[in-house]
Design an enzyme around this catalytic site. Structure first.
Site, PDB file in Angstrom:
ATOM      1  N   GLY A 472       0.801  -1.214   0.000  1.00 38.01           N
ATOM      2  CA  GLY A 472       0.000   0.000   0.000  1.00 38.01           C
ATOM      3  C   GLY A 472       0.836   1.267   0.000  1.00 38.01           C
ATOM      4  CB  ALA A 515      10.811   4.392  -0.900  1.00 40.21           C
ATOM      5  N   PRO A 656       5.121  12.968  -4.229  1.00 40.92           N
ATOM      6  CG  PRO A 656       5.543  15.219  -4.683  1.00 40.92           C
ATOM      7  CD  PRO A 656       5.620  13.852  -5.298  1.00 40.92           C
ATOM      8  N   GLY A 726      13.151   8.389   4.805  1.00 41.05           N
ATOM      9  CA  GLY A 726      11.996   7.520   5.044  1.00 41.05           C
ATOM     10  C   GLY A 726      10.700   8.307   5.230  1.00 41.05           C
ATOM     11  N   GLY A 728       7.355   6.157   5.469  1.00 42.33           N
ATOM     12  CA  GLY A 728       6.270   5.275   5.919  1.00 42.33           C
ATOM     13  C   GLY A 728       5.945   5.336   7.396  1.00 42.33           C
ATOM     14  CD  GLU A 729       8.716   2.217  10.317  1.00 41.19           C
ATOM     15  OE1 GLU A 729       9.694   2.323   9.541  1.00 41.19           O
ATOM     16  OE2 GLU A 729       8.694   1.463  11.293  1.00 41.19           O
TER      17      GLU A 729
HETATM   18  N1  MCN Z   1       8.026   7.898  -0.513  1.00 43.62           N
HETATM   19  C1  MCN Z   1       8.270   9.068  -1.208  1.00 43.62           C
HETATM   20  N2  MCN Z   1       9.449   9.748  -1.017  1.00 43.62           N
HETATM   21  C2  MCN Z   1      10.390   9.291  -0.176  1.00 43.62           C
HETATM   22  C3  MCN Z   1      10.184   8.088   0.514  1.00 43.62           C
HETATM   23  C4  MCN Z   1       8.985   7.394   0.316  1.00 43.62           C
HETATM   24  O1  MCN Z   1       7.426   9.507  -1.987  1.00 43.62           O
HETATM   25  N3  MCN Z   1      11.525   9.983  -0.006  1.00 43.62           N
HETATM   26  C5  MCN Z   1       6.711   7.239  -0.616  1.00 43.62           C
HETATM   27  C6  MCN Z   1       6.645   6.160  -1.703  1.00 43.62           C
HETATM   28  O2  MCN Z   1       5.340   6.086  -2.213  1.00 43.62           O
HETATM   29  C7  MCN Z   1       6.982   4.883  -0.949  1.00 43.62           C
HETATM   30  C8  MCN Z   1       6.348   5.146   0.412  1.00 43.62           C
HETATM   31  O3  MCN Z   1       6.441   6.567   0.601  1.00 43.62           O
HETATM   32  O4  MCN Z   1       6.432   3.750  -1.558  1.00 43.62           O
HETATM   33  C9  MCN Z   1       6.998   4.432   1.598  1.00 43.62           C
HETATM   34  O5  MCN Z   1       8.396   4.478   1.499  1.00 43.62           O
HETATM   35  P1  MCN Z   1       9.372   4.147   2.731  1.00 43.62           P
HETATM   36  O6  MCN Z   1       9.301   5.227   3.728  1.00 43.62           O
HETATM   37  O7  MCN Z   1      10.694   3.775   2.164  1.00 43.62           O
HETATM   38  O8  MCN Z   1       8.735   2.857   3.435  1.00 43.62           O
HETATM   39  P2  MCN Z   1       8.722   1.352   2.880  1.00 43.62           P
HETATM   40  O9  MCN Z   1       8.446   1.319   1.449  1.00 43.62           O
HETATM   41  O10 MCN Z   1       9.896   0.614   3.423  1.00 43.62           O
HETATM   42  O11 MCN Z   1       7.385   0.812   3.553  1.00 43.62           O
HETATM   43  C10 MCN Z   1       7.369   0.306   4.845  1.00 43.62           C
HETATM   44  C11 MCN Z   1       6.731   1.282   5.803  1.00 43.62           C
HETATM   45  C12 MCN Z   1       6.591   0.626   7.110  1.00 43.62           C
HETATM   46  S1  MCN Z   1       8.010   0.121   7.831  1.00 43.62           S
HETATM   47  C13 MCN Z   1       5.345   0.369   7.647  1.00 43.62           C
HETATM   48  S2  MCN Z   1       5.234  -0.319   9.187  1.00 43.62           S
HETATM   49  C14 MCN Z   1       4.163   0.738   6.933  1.00 43.62           C
HETATM   50  C15 MCN Z   1       4.380   1.789   5.948  1.00 43.62           C
HETATM   51  O12 MCN Z   1       5.486   1.709   5.257  1.00 43.62           O
HETATM   52  N4  MCN Z   1       3.142  -0.119   6.721  1.00 43.62           N
HETATM   53  C16 MCN Z   1       2.168   0.202   5.831  1.00 43.62           C
HETATM   54  N5  MCN Z   1       3.300   2.237   5.276  1.00 43.62           N
HETATM   55  C17 MCN Z   1       2.238   1.420   5.087  1.00 43.62           C
HETATM   56  N6  MCN Z   1       1.259   1.755   4.220  1.00 43.62           N
HETATM   57  C18 MCN Z   1       0.234   0.893   4.004  1.00 43.62           C
HETATM   58  N7  MCN Z   1      -0.727   1.239   3.123  1.00 43.62           N
HETATM   59  N8  MCN Z   1       0.163  -0.305   4.630  1.00 43.62           N
HETATM   60  C19 MCN Z   1       1.086  -0.670   5.532  1.00 43.62           C
HETATM   61  O13 MCN Z   1       1.006  -1.845   6.128  1.00 43.62           O
HETATM   62 MO1  MOS Z   2       7.531  -1.303   9.726  1.00 43.97          MO
HETATM   63  S1  MOS Z   2       6.892  -1.555  11.647  1.00 43.97           S
HETATM   64  O1  MOS Z   2       9.213  -1.292  10.130  1.00 43.97           O
HETATM   65  O2  MOS Z   2       7.280  -2.845   9.026  1.00 43.97           O
END
Ligand code: MCN
Ligand code: MOS
Length: 762
Positions: A472, A515, A656, A726, A728-729
């Protein structure tokens, strides 16, 4: 910078398909139309159905299991108990250490938590399996259980978590202004909409697992080790995932049961956890307790922080929720001490939930600094600037980038913070008390090495393959954008394939790293494919570009031409057919040349090769400031969050639109954490009593106000190949303390135990 400038910077006019463009999710249509096939939706020949039987006590021994009635029930193929399930081997932990060479049984004789799997029934249909599972009779020798943190002792010190400099206790004792309080967070659950479960199928000694997964390669390793088959023999398939939030990164006992049953029966087995089992088969966020003591001078400058934390862990499993994570870096202080203990309780081993560590850590320190501000009569935003850490106070290294000052400024302007009246209970709207609160958040930039395969096909379309996943967050979309921009092809011509462990390998999707890792890898692989394409065009005797004697060519909108537009122009498809090639393939990676094949294997199947965020000369983190408004009904104690403005620094954004959606998702989860979420344990049986989505309270649309997110990030070259940090969190970190601080401002009551439910306010 003004709000207007920031908004402008956030939507920088990048083309949709380029990195930085607001392209909508490329997997959206498949999800909306139902074409996206999730793990449990596979239709397999001869599929059987497994149902688990869980312990009804929290501690003790299984004395006897009577399976006779279940075995003779209609459609039943097998009833598995600790005595009859095939023996498995112990698998390594996520660092790649194999704790013992001993046997492993996913069905327990010794019960350490309520709901632990002790038997399983496999039948022709799901209904038959459910009916037969109810006929399994278990008797126990029960022993007293440790129900929660309050039953435990001080626990076990985790020395590796200790962070200290200066003389924190003495400096606190000598400080002219002191605050000290305890902050508690309950057991919380990831509560993804899609439940846990899998389909397992054996063909000879080859195992295929369809299972929602945040880590195909890591889970494949665990399955391979349990069954003693080569890693390559296990194929994990997980193209779509209905949410994970940290819970779907590891192969768990129910997976071992299903795969063992499939092997024993010689038929594929589908085993999906029911909703209550989703609360006991893997760990939610551990309950935590912290005390934070801050000593300051009269001007509000912090002299000392003394922090003590405790989190619950399991009887036979270790989970440390690092409570000093934010405490040790958010503010400049000459004296600091943070220590952490764990307490064993009768629970399934707790696990990662969005921002493990940082999330509860921020609740402690960001409430405590609000208390200090109140004590001193200083504006809570101002005190954060007074104590602004110009470098990482713990690692003693400069920040790679830290746009937190900008976040406070831009957030305050957009929110209208200057109009805040400082005294608690001084703002109202009729019967409703209004409170404005602020808190900061942060998350480290976790990095690892990645690889990707990029194929340019004969028709000019592009395929990207990776065993990474999209639950997602937007991985499909940002990798399509990265490949499209790097190769110079329209984004509709790019298809991204994820979620198959037989694709180019990828490490864990956790710690908000994917990402950064994967855009870097795809950028590398696509760059190599482009170099090869251009090299071919310049040198192949059949190429119309060969006689140009140029030293380079450009590809734009899927067409190859000379940079100055002289001479021929061909689409990639026309060119490939002219030179008689049916495609170009490049595997690119960001893996150091020094890596051995074993290092690479460890890189993808363990977390031991992750690069520390303080590696080299910099300390790398994302940052944010949340400003919230709450409305509290004085008579009923109900709290509504009526406004949220968050300014966030995640470096450069790859997309974004998706980043904003991620941040908002985190903020919504933070609102749930502040006001609703709580796993309630029945003290008599040590059982989670609200283990379902009706009683485990989560926010719905009606609980969520308009949320404004503002990007204040600048590209961070030390954090990733393309300058992102990062996302996502980050959003969830700091939301709960901002709300708790707003509730204090509204009511004059300091609630230090989450969630802030109405009985705590009246
Ligand atoms: N992104 C961006 N620009 C950046 C970094 C990221 O635009 N500089 C956007 C991108 O769309 C990317 C997203 O943010 O796909 C997430 O990127 P990132 O921060 O690298 O995180 P991950 O892809 O490693 O995703 C894991 C993270 C974690 S650890 C958890 S917990 C979590 C999360 O993402 N669980 C989720 N977001 C979630 N979102 C959904 N819908 N469902 C989950 O279970
Ligand atoms: Mo996220 S809690 O690091 O999968």
């Amino acid at each position: 910078m003004t709000v207007h400038d920031m908004k402008h910077a956030a939507s920088d006019g990048a083309r949709l398909e380029a990195v930085g463009g607001r392209l909508s999710r490329v997997d959206g249509p498949a999800k909306i139309t139902g074409a996206a096939r999730y793990a449990f939706e596979q239709q397999l020949e001869g599929l059987t159905h497994g149902v688990l039987v869980g312990a009804t006590i929290a501690a003790g021994k299984v004395a006897a299991i009577d399976t006779r009635a279940a075995e003779t029930a209609p459609g039943v193929l097998a009833v598995l108990t600790p005595d009859t399930i095939m023996p498995l081997k112990t698998a390594s932990d996520w660092f790649g250490n194999r704790p013992s060479d001993g046997p492993y049984s996913p069905l327990a004789r010794q019960v350490t938590y309520s709901g632990q799997h002790i038997a399983a029934v496999v039948a022709e249909t799901f209904e038959q399996a459910v009916a037969a599972a109810a006929l399994v009779k278990v008797s126990y020798d029960e022993t007293p259980a440790i129900v929660d943190l309050s039953d435990g002792t001080d626990g076990i010190p985790i020395d590796a978590m200790t962070k200290e400099w200066g003389d924190a206790e003495a400096a606190f004792a000598a400080a002219p202004v002191r605050v000290c309080a305890a902050y508690n967070t309950p057991r919380e659950f990831q509560a993804a909409m899609e439940p846990h479960g899998l389909i397992a199928r054996w063909e000879g000694d080859k195992l295929t697992i369809w299972e929602p997964s945040q880590w195909l390669d890591g889970m494949a390793r665990t399955y391979a080790e349990w069954f003693g088959v080569p890693f390559e023999n296990v194929r994990m398939v997980s193209p779509y995932i209905g949410g994970g939030f940290g819970s779907k990164a590891l192969a768990l006992a129910h997976g071992a049961v299903a795969a063992a049953a499939a092997k024993m029966l010689g038929r594929p087995v589908k085993l999906v956890l029911n909703r209550p089992q989703n609360f006991t088969s893997y760990g939610g966020r551990a309950a935590t307790r912290q005390t934070v003591a801050i000593g300051a001078d009269k001007a509000g400058r912090i002299q000392s922080i003394v922090h003590r934390g405790v989190n619950e862990t399991a009887i036979d499993g270790m989970w440390v929720e690092p409570l000093g994570a934010v405490t040790s870096i958010m503010y400049a202080t000459p004296n600091f001490s943070s220590k952490q203990n764990v307490v064993r309780v009768n629970t399934v081993v707790p696990g990662a939930k969005r921002a493990p560590g940082e999330n509860p850590s921020a609740f402690g320190i960001e409430c405590a600094i609000d208390e200090l501000a109140h004590e001193l009569g200083i504006d809570p935003l101002e005190i954060r600037l007074i104590n602004y850490a110009e470098q990482d106070p713990h690692a003693k290294k400069p920040w790679s980038t830290r746009q937190l000052r900008e976040a406070f400024a831009v957030g305050a302007e957009a929110f209208g913070w200057a109009k805040r009246s400082p005294a608690p209970r001084s703002m109202r709207d009729g019967r409703l008390l209004i409170g404005w609160g602020v808190a900061a958040g942060t998350y480290p930039v976790r990095r690892a090495h990645g690889e990707a395969l990029v194929k340019i096909l004969a028709d000019g379309s592009v395929e990207v393959e990776s065993s990474s996943i999209d639950m997602g967050q937007g991985t499909y979309t940002i990798l399509a954008q990265t490949a499209a921009e790097t190769l110079g092809v329209p984004v509709e011509q790019v298809s991204v394939k994820l979620g198959d462990s037989h694709f180019a390998r990828a490490g864990v999707t956790g710690g908000s790293r994917l990402a950064g890792v994967m855009t870097g890898a795809v950028y590398k692989a696509a760059g190599q494919a482009l170099d090869e394409l251009i090299g071919l065009a310049l040198s192949d005797p059949r190429s119309p570009f060969q006689k140009l004697q140029a030293n380079t060519l450009v590809v734009k909108d899927g067409r190859i031409a000379s940079p100055r537009g002289e001479g021929p122009e061909l689409s990639i498809a026309e060119f490939l057919s002219t030179v008689g090639r049916d495609g170009i393939e490049a595997k690119g990676d960001t893996v150091p040349a020094s890596f051995t094949p074993e290092d690479r294997y460890r890189n993808y199947t363990t977390i031991s090769m992750a690069i520390p965020h303080t590696e080299g000369n910099y300390s790398r983190h994302s940052w944010c400031a949340h400003l919230v408004e709450v409305r509290v009904d004085e008579d009923f104690g109900t709290v509504r969050v009526s406004r949220v403005v968050s300014a966030l620094d995640s470096g450069r954004l790859y997309n974004p639109k998706l980043a904003e959606s991620q941040w908002k998702g985190g903020i919504i989860m933070g609102i749930g954490q502040a006001l609703l979420e709580e796993g309630i344990v029945d003290r008599r049986h040590g059982r989670i009593v609200n283990g379902n989505l009706a009683d485990y309270m989560l926010p719905t649309n009606a609980d969520i106000p308009d949320i404004q997110t503002i990007s204040v990030g600048i590209p961070d070259p030390h954090s990733s190949a393309l300058g992102g940090k990062g996302v996502g969190e980050l959003g969830i970190v700091g939301v709960a303390p901002a709300i708790a601080n707003a509730v204090f401002h509204a009511t004059g009551k300091r609630v230090r135990d989450l969630p802030i439910t109405l009985e705590k306010l009246i």
